[in-house]
Write a protein that holds these residues in place. Structure first.
Motif, short mmCIF file in Angstrom:
data_model
loop_
_atom_site.label_atom_id
_atom_site.label_comp_id
_atom_site.label_asym_id
_atom_site.label_seq_id
_atom_site.Cartn_x
_atom_site.Cartn_y
_atom_site.Cartn_z
N ARG A 109 0.82 -1.22 0.00
CA ARG A 109 0.00 0.00 0.00
C ARG A 109 0.84 1.26 0.00
O ARG A 109 0.46 2.27 -0.57
CB ARG A 109 -1.00 0.01 1.16
N SER A 110 2.02 1.24 0.62
CA SER A 110 2.85 2.45 0.68
C SER A 110 3.36 2.86 -0.70
O SER A 110 3.70 4.01 -0.91
CB SER A 110 4.01 2.26 1.65
N ASP A 111 3.39 1.91 -1.64
CA ASP A 111 3.80 2.24 -3.02
C ASP A 111 2.68 2.95 -3.78
O ASP A 111 2.94 3.54 -4.83
CB ASP A 111 4.19 0.98 -3.79
N PHE A 112 1.45 2.89 -3.28
CA PHE A 112 0.31 3.41 -4.01
C PHE A 112 -0.45 4.50 -3.28
O PHE A 112 -1.49 4.95 -3.73
CB PHE A 112 -0.64 2.28 -4.37
N LEU A 113 0.06 4.95 -2.12
CA LEU A 113 -0.57 6.02 -1.38
C LEU A 113 0.39 7.19 -1.27
O LEU A 113 1.58 7.01 -1.00
CB LEU A 113 -0.95 5.56 0.04
N GLU A 114 -0.13 8.38 -1.45
CA GLU A 114 0.65 9.60 -1.25
C GLU A 114 1.06 9.71 0.22
O GLU A 114 0.37 9.20 1.10
CB GLU A 114 -0.17 10.84 -1.63
N GLU A 115 2.14 10.39 0.47
CA GLU A 115 2.53 10.64 1.85
C GLU A 115 1.56 11.65 2.45
O GLU A 115 1.35 12.72 1.88
CB GLU A 115 3.96 11.17 1.93
N SER A 116 0.97 11.29 3.56
CA SER A 116 -0.03 12.13 4.21
C SER A 116 -0.20 11.65 5.64
O SER A 116 0.00 10.46 5.92
CB SER A 116 -1.36 12.04 3.45
N ILE A 117 -0.62 12.55 6.49
CA ILE A 117 -0.91 12.16 7.88
C ILE A 117 -2.01 11.09 7.92
O ILE A 117 -2.04 10.27 8.81
CB ILE A 117 -1.30 13.39 8.74
N LEU A 118 -2.87 11.09 6.92
CA LEU A 118 -3.96 10.12 6.89
C LEU A 118 -3.48 8.73 6.50
O LEU A 118 -4.19 7.76 6.71
CB LEU A 118 -5.04 10.57 5.91
N ASN A 119 -2.30 8.63 5.89
CA ASN A 119 -1.82 7.35 5.39
C ASN A 119 -0.72 6.73 6.25
O ASN A 119 0.04 5.91 5.79
CB ASN A 119 -1.32 7.51 3.95
N GLN A 120 -0.64 7.13 7.50
CA GLN A 120 0.40 6.57 8.37
C GLN A 120 -0.10 5.36 9.10
O GLN A 120 -1.23 5.15 9.33
CB GLN A 120 0.86 7.63 9.36
#
Length: 120
Positions: A109-120
């Motif tokens: 999933r980390s390869d397909f999600l933008e860096e964001s506080i919501l994606n930690q």
């Protein structure tokens, strides 16, 4: 005026938070008050017109509060209302399902999600 009838309760939910952007906006607001410019920066794909429209609709439905500060230059912030906070469990479940879906379909999933506080 005739009262509206729904076939299933989820229709009422989707009437309020459905569409491409409302849940995204609400997820960002679960992390605290945001100014319009902050939301625009956090959601770069949304147009200013659409952001403004979605915020107005969420405010009209009592899901968010619009806070206007009496200062120059004008300052406006948005936050989840008490009623809107009741959606946090739904928003969290949608994020969790999305994480699983991304991993199932695409892999890491980390390869397909933008860096964001919501994606930690």
């Amino acid at each position: 005026m005739m009262q509206k009838k729904y076939n299933i309760s989820v229709e009422a939910t989707l009437e309020v938070i459905g569409g491409k952007w409302k849940c995204v906006i609400l997820c960002h607001l679960t992390h605290g008050k945001k100014r319009t410019s902050e939301l625009k920066r956090l959601i770069p794909s949304i147009t200013q017109k659409m952001l403004t429209q979605q915020l107005r609709e969420l405010e009209q439905d009592g899901i968010i509060n619009r806070i206007v500060y009496n200062q120059v230059p004008p300052k406006v912030e948005y936050e989840l209302s008490e009623y809107g906070q009741s959606l946090e469990i739904i928003l969290s479940a949608l994020c969790n399902w999305g994480d699983g879906h991304i991993e199932r379909v695409y892999g890491n999933r980390s390869d397909f999600l933008e860096e964001s506080i919501l994606n930690q």
